[in-house]
Design an enzyme around this catalytic site. Sequence first.
Site, PDB file in Angstrom:
ATOM      1  N   SER A  31       0.899  -1.401  -0.026  1.00 36.61           N
ATOM      2  CA  SER A  31       0.142  -0.024  -0.160  1.00 36.61           C
ATOM      3  C   SER A  31       0.867   1.213  -0.045  1.00 36.61           C
ATOM      4  O   SER A  31       2.091   1.170   0.342  1.00 36.61           O
ATOM      5  CB  SER A  31      -0.930  -0.081   1.223  1.00 36.61           C
ATOM      6  OG  SER A  31      -1.599  -1.358   1.361  1.00 36.61           O
ATOM      7  N   GLY A  90       6.044  -0.138   0.288  1.00 35.75           N
ATOM      8  CA  GLY A  90       6.688   0.983   0.745  1.00 35.75           C
ATOM      9  C   GLY A  90       6.855   1.167   2.172  1.00 35.75           C
ATOM     10  O   GLY A  90       6.894   0.073   2.964  1.00 35.75           O
ATOM     11  N   ALA A  91       7.331   2.229   2.584  1.00 30.32           N
ATOM     12  CA  ALA A  91       7.769   2.393   4.104  1.00 30.32           C
ATOM     13  C   ALA A  91       7.653   4.058   4.407  1.00 30.32           C
ATOM     14  O   ALA A  91       7.661   4.749   3.337  1.00 30.32           O
ATOM     15  CB  ALA A  91       9.059   1.865   4.396  1.00 30.32           C
ATOM     16  N   GLU A 111      -0.448  -5.733   5.721  1.00 26.77           N
ATOM     17  CA  GLU A 111       1.120  -5.512   5.209  1.00 26.77           C
ATOM     18  C   GLU A 111       1.763  -6.690   5.948  1.00 26.77           C
ATOM     19  O   GLU A 111       2.912  -7.232   5.183  1.00 26.77           O
ATOM     20  CB  GLU A 111       1.629  -4.172   5.277  1.00 26.77           C
ATOM     21  CG  GLU A 111       1.042  -2.885   4.290  1.00 26.77           C
ATOM     22  CD  GLU A 111       1.250  -1.661   4.590  1.00 26.77           C
ATOM     23  OE1 GLU A 111       1.081  -0.701   3.826  1.00 26.77           O
ATOM     24  OE2 GLU A 111       1.689  -1.447   5.533  1.00 26.77           O
ATOM     25  N   LYS A 129      12.552   8.872   3.209  1.00 23.50           N
ATOM     26  CA  LYS A 129      12.432   8.087   4.246  1.00 23.50           C
ATOM     27  C   LYS A 129      13.711   7.161   4.843  1.00 23.50           C
ATOM     28  O   LYS A 129      13.563   6.411   5.729  1.00 23.50           O
ATOM     29  CB  LYS A 129      11.547   6.719   3.366  1.00 23.50           C
ATOM     30  CG  LYS A 129      10.262   7.296   2.844  1.00 23.50           C
ATOM     31  CD  LYS A 129       9.534   8.127   3.542  1.00 23.50           C
ATOM     32  CE  LYS A 129       8.246   8.796   2.811  1.00 23.50           C
ATOM     33  NZ  LYS A 129       7.253   7.632   2.253  1.00 23.50           N
TER      34      LYS A 129
END
Length: 297
Positions: A31, A90-91, A111, A129
């Site tokens: 996501s 993602g993160a 996730e 990030k």
Amino acid sequence: MADIEAAKRAAALEAVSQHFPENPRFVGIGSGTTVKYVVEAIKGLGRDVSRIGFIPTGYQSKQLIIDAGLVPIEFDALPDDANIDVAFDGADEVDDDLNCIKGGGACLYQEKLVAMRSKAFICVADHRKLQSRLLTKWPTIPVEVEPKAARQVMQRLKILGSRSPDGKPPFLREGAMTKAGPIKTDQDFFIIDAPFPHPLLTSEDTAAGKMTDPSKGIWDVESLARTIKDINGVLAVGLFCGPTGPEAAAARVVGGQRPIACYFGMPDGSVTLRRAREKRNSIVQQYPPLVPTPSKE
């Protein structure tokens, strides 16, 4: 913002080109704002993907899969003996050990399900990030909780030292409209955002003798993740840490939350690759066995 989107696209293209298997059976799709470029990159490979099942981590990623003409497969429809060949996600923040904060999009539980069922988790993000320690720029740890337990969980988090650097306590994440109240996840649970006053310790910090101190809100990543998860009412903690998928498989333990590699799109258009450091020889002691270890006798 155009530069940030270009960085996300560059990272996704590189990650997919390097890690999309030759003939995968199942592929996890996470996501967040970067994952749309992952799906775009998969389509751009020009392969026949009609026989691949794509496992979403929530409503948003399922719609991405459908809109791209790919085949979505719900997580609970996976055959019992099947693993996901690779998962792309993602993160919100990634540290030097490739521990991740995830849950900014409120999909952390699914996730984590997908990451821990995957042979390899590949993280894709932009340069903002990438930090040496978690809670450097991203301010909170997302915690998914059963609504009736939310107040109790927030009280327990305070005991663990959860507060922002200026003293603000953990709080329920609100929806876009004030009157809408707390947001709800795909599981109909709430999200608590738990700030801590100090960046979380890495393995390098603990090897140097730095210790957790809950009274001051000082924690290493794995200790904090386990301690929060043990609170009654907590479904999932937005700390993805511990062994990678290959490490968990080799040690025959439950694991695989930590990515094996992270691709970061940089401001100059390049892509920076960070690979996971090997875990210390403590995986079996820290994580429950997936199957009994064979006897040496």
